[in-house]
Design an enzyme around this catalytic site. Structure first.
Site, PDB file in Angstrom:
ATOM      1  N   HIS A 189       0.871  -1.175   0.000  1.00 27.78           N
ATOM      2  CA  HIS A 189       0.000   0.000   0.000  1.00 27.78           C
ATOM      3  C   HIS A 189       0.914   1.233   0.000  1.00 27.78           C
ATOM      4  CE1 HIS A 189      -2.745   2.949   1.849  1.00 27.78           C
ATOM      5  NE2 HIS A 189      -3.738   2.154   1.527  1.00 27.78           N
TER       6      HIS A 189
ATOM      7  N   ASP B 141       3.187  -4.243   8.223  1.00 30.30           N
ATOM      8  CA  ASP B 141       1.950  -3.496   8.021  1.00 30.30           C
ATOM      9  C   ASP B 141       0.809  -4.477   8.313  1.00 30.30           C
ATOM     10  OD1 ASP B 141      -0.365  -2.405   7.035  1.00 30.30           O
ATOM     11  OD2 ASP B 141       0.509  -1.662   5.170  1.00 30.30           O
TER      12      ASP B 141
ATOM     13  N   GLN C 110      -4.373  -5.077   7.301  1.00 29.63           N
ATOM     14  CA  GLN C 110      -5.361  -6.057   6.828  1.00 29.63           C
ATOM     15  C   GLN C 110      -5.250  -7.386   7.563  1.00 29.63           C
ATOM     16  OE1 GLN C 110      -7.768  -5.187   4.930  1.00 29.63           O
ATOM     17  NE2 GLN C 110      -7.022  -3.337   3.944  1.00 29.63           N
TER      18      GLN C 110
ATOM     19  N   LYS D  69     -10.585  -0.455  10.697  1.00 30.16           N
ATOM     20  CA  LYS D  69     -10.752  -1.681   9.902  1.00 30.16           C
ATOM     21  C   LYS D  69     -11.076  -2.872  10.798  1.00 30.16           C
ATOM     22  CE  LYS D  69      -7.305  -0.295   6.438  1.00 30.16           C
ATOM     23  NZ  LYS D  69      -8.073   0.228   5.329  1.00 30.16           N
TER      24      LYS D  69
ATOM     25  N   CYS E  40      -4.944   2.319  -3.543  1.00 33.04           N
ATOM     26  CA  CYS E  40      -3.742   2.908  -2.921  1.00 33.04           C
ATOM     27  C   CYS E  40      -2.534   1.979  -3.079  1.00 33.04           C
ATOM     28  CB  CYS E  40      -3.971   3.246  -1.452  1.00 33.04           C
ATOM     29  SG  CYS E  40      -5.299   4.406  -1.196  1.00 33.04           S
TER      30      CYS E  40
HETATM   31  N1  C6P Z   1      -6.326   0.364   2.864  1.00 32.06           N
HETATM   32  C1  C6P Z   1      -8.173  -0.029   1.343  1.00 32.06           C
HETATM   33  O1  C6P Z   1      -9.271   0.224   0.877  1.00 32.06           O
HETATM   34  P1  C6P Z   1      -5.019   3.874   6.906  1.00 32.06           P
HETATM   35  O2  C6P Z   1      -5.671   4.544   5.746  1.00 32.06           O
HETATM   36  O3  C6P Z   1      -3.807   4.610   7.372  1.00 32.06           O
HETATM   37  O4  C6P Z   1      -5.973   3.500   7.992  1.00 32.06           O
HETATM   38  O5  C6P Z   1      -4.496   2.468   6.344  1.00 32.06           O
HETATM   39  C2  C6P Z   1      -3.554   2.454   5.299  1.00 32.06           C
HETATM   40  C3  C6P Z   1      -3.311   1.056   4.816  1.00 32.06           C
HETATM   41  C4  C6P Z   1      -2.055   0.515   4.983  1.00 32.06           C
HETATM   42  N2  C6P Z   1      -1.787  -0.733   4.601  1.00 32.06           N
HETATM   43  C5  C6P Z   1      -2.718  -1.515   4.037  1.00 32.06           C
HETATM   44  C6  C6P Z   1      -2.362  -2.921   3.662  1.00 32.06           C
HETATM   45  C7  C6P Z   1      -4.008  -1.025   3.845  1.00 32.06           C
HETATM   46  O6  C6P Z   1      -4.928  -1.811   3.285  1.00 32.06           O
HETATM   47  C8  C6P Z   1      -4.305   0.296   4.226  1.00 32.06           C
HETATM   48  C9  C6P Z   1      -5.665   0.889   3.960  1.00 32.06           C
HETATM   49  C10 C6P Z   1      -7.675   0.759   2.525  1.00 32.06           C
HETATM   50  O7  C6P Z   1      -7.462  -0.934   0.901  1.00 32.06           O
HETATM   51  C11 C6P Z   1      -7.830   2.244   2.321  1.00 32.06           C
HETATM   52  S1  C6P Z   1      -6.779   2.855   1.046  1.00 32.06           S
END
Ligand code: C6P
Length: 410
Positions: free
Chosen positions: A123, A200, A203, A226, A366
């Site tokens: 991401h 990370d 997910q 999430k 993203c």
């Molecule tokens: N992915 C998706 O629709 P934030 O936005 O900071 O809470 O999370 C960022 C992020 C980082 N790593 C991974 C693997 C992610 O999936 C995400 C967030 C969402 O896939 C929003 S772009």
């Protein structure tokens, strides 16, 4: 004998699932973007603001003591959830901010000639901060390769990880491909080089048991929104000795132990990384979200998602013209299915599904370089959670069939 988890039993806890969208009952399949919230989490926010709203770590009055206790108690719950201790758990805004804090904090550990290893499926939140760190230090960014289905090539990984690898930053589970990466194998390869392992967990933590000791990661980032919690709050886990060595990212109130006109000393962990009034209400509600997940059991959450993902993958086989991006088997994968159609743009698929009340995500998710590597500009994505049912998968797959029928008319 263990009774099988029934998603219909938890659905009543999520008020939004009763919504009607475009005259159809909502089918929410955009959980990788953000999950829905149970009533207990919503109530926890209301309760804080209506009965003990107050600042933390500052007052001696009853409300402030209650707020501080609830806030710190939530930290304890989060620490236990990932097998850590409260000193190692920092409240941030989200996964993105957590990773930025680590990248900034490790800057003085990286020099020209070193390398940082990430995967090609990251991401942007776990890619751009490392690109920046490389630009600032002269280190090079190396990418782990994966096959068409998204499985990391461990033979290639062995050639990429060496004595000059200072940091490996990798997603535990891809938000596009749905693969769960072989973190333990990667850790094993990097251990002898003293490489920092930055995970990370955006997910993974919401969907299956993640234990920082078991994985032996140095840092883990994830977002509350999430995992049934509120938006605007995330977590950073870091090994205590490393957090102690790292410089703080933000400066101000609460993160200091002593200040003079000339200098300042940093507070103990975890407060050294929490400048200013924190996001108290959302931290407390994140603790409530963890209570909820614990009451269901993370094994049940994962088994259920495996079950419906397998069901959905089977159902996809009935469809014409759709292509799955990521593994088509259910091994080491989570409940995320990205797909395209030979002739129909993902945005059109998303818009037509919305007419059926079905929410999916479309776009580059993203992860622009990854999506482009499949020679597409966008993909549609369905992502599941504990409250999704096989009946909803049926509605989703039927609607995908309707999308094709609609375009066949032209
Ligand atoms: N992915 C998706 O629709 P934030 O936005 O900071 O809470 O999370 C960022 C992020 C980082 N790593 C991974 C693997 C992610 O999936 C995400 C967030 C969402 O896939 C929003 S772009």
């Amino acid at each position: 004998m263990k009774t099988k988890f029934d998603p219909n039993k938890v659905r009543k806890d999520f008020p939004v699932l009763d919504r009607v969208v475009n005259k159809n009952k909502l089918v929410y399949l955009d959980n990788a973007a953000t999950s829905q919230k149970p009533k207990s989490v919503i109530d926890s926010l209301t309760q804080y603001y209506s009965s003990y709203n107050s600042n933390v770590h500052r007052g001696v009055h009853t409300l402030s003591v209650e707020a501080t206790e609830a806030y710190e108690n939530a930290r304890v719950k989060l620490a236990e959830f990932i097998g850590s201790i409260p000193e190692e758990v920092i409240w941030t805004r989200n996964t993105s901010e957590s990773i930025n804090i680590v990248a900034y904090g490790l800057k003085n550990k990286v020099s020209a000639g070193d390398n940082i290893v990430i995967s090609r499926m990251e991401h942007h939140s776990n890619l751009v901060p490392w690109q920046q760190l490389c630009n600032q230090t002269g280190a090079s960014l190396r990418y782990l390769e994966h096959n068409l289905e998204g499985r990391i090539d461990l033979i290639d990984a062995k050639t990429k990880i060496d004595a000059k690898t200072k940091i490996i930053a990798i997603t535990h589970m891809s938000n596009v491909l749905g693969v769960i990466n072989p973190i333990k194998e990667i850790r094993e390869m990097s251990k002898k080089f003293g490489t920092y392992l930055v995970l990370d967990g955006a997910q993974s933590v919401p969907h299956f048991k993640v234990n920082v000791n078991d994985l032996d990661c140095d840092f883990l980032s994830f977002s509350a929104h999430k995992m049934l919690g509120p938006t605007g709050i995330g977590l950073l886990y870091g090994k205590e000795e490393l957090l102690n060595e790292m410089p703080p990212f933000y400066f101000g109130g609460d993160m200091i132990s002593e200040v003079s006109y000339e200098s300042a000393k940093w507070n103990d962990l975890p407060y050294k990384f929490e400048a200013g009034t924190p996001n108290i209400a959302d931290a407390i509600a994140t603790g409530t979200a963890v209570d909820y997940l614990n009451s269901v059991g993370m094994d049940n959450v994962f088994e259920h998602e495996e079950d419906i993902t397998k069901y959905a993958l089977e159902k996809f086989k009935e469809l014409d013209g759709y292509n799955i991006i990521g593994p088509t088997d259910e091994d080491a994968r989570g409940g995320v299915i990205s797909f395209t159609h030979d002739k129909i743009h993902p945005h059109d698929i998303g818009e037509i599904l919305d007419k059926f009340g079905i929410a999916i995500r479309t776009g580059h998710h993203c992860a622009m370089p990854l999506v482009r590597s499949y020679e597409i500009v966008a993909a549609a994505r369905a992502s599941f959670y504990l409250y999704n049912t096989k009946e909803e998968i049926d509605l989703f797959v039927d609607a995908l069939g309707e999308v094709v029928a609609y375009f066949d008319k032209f």
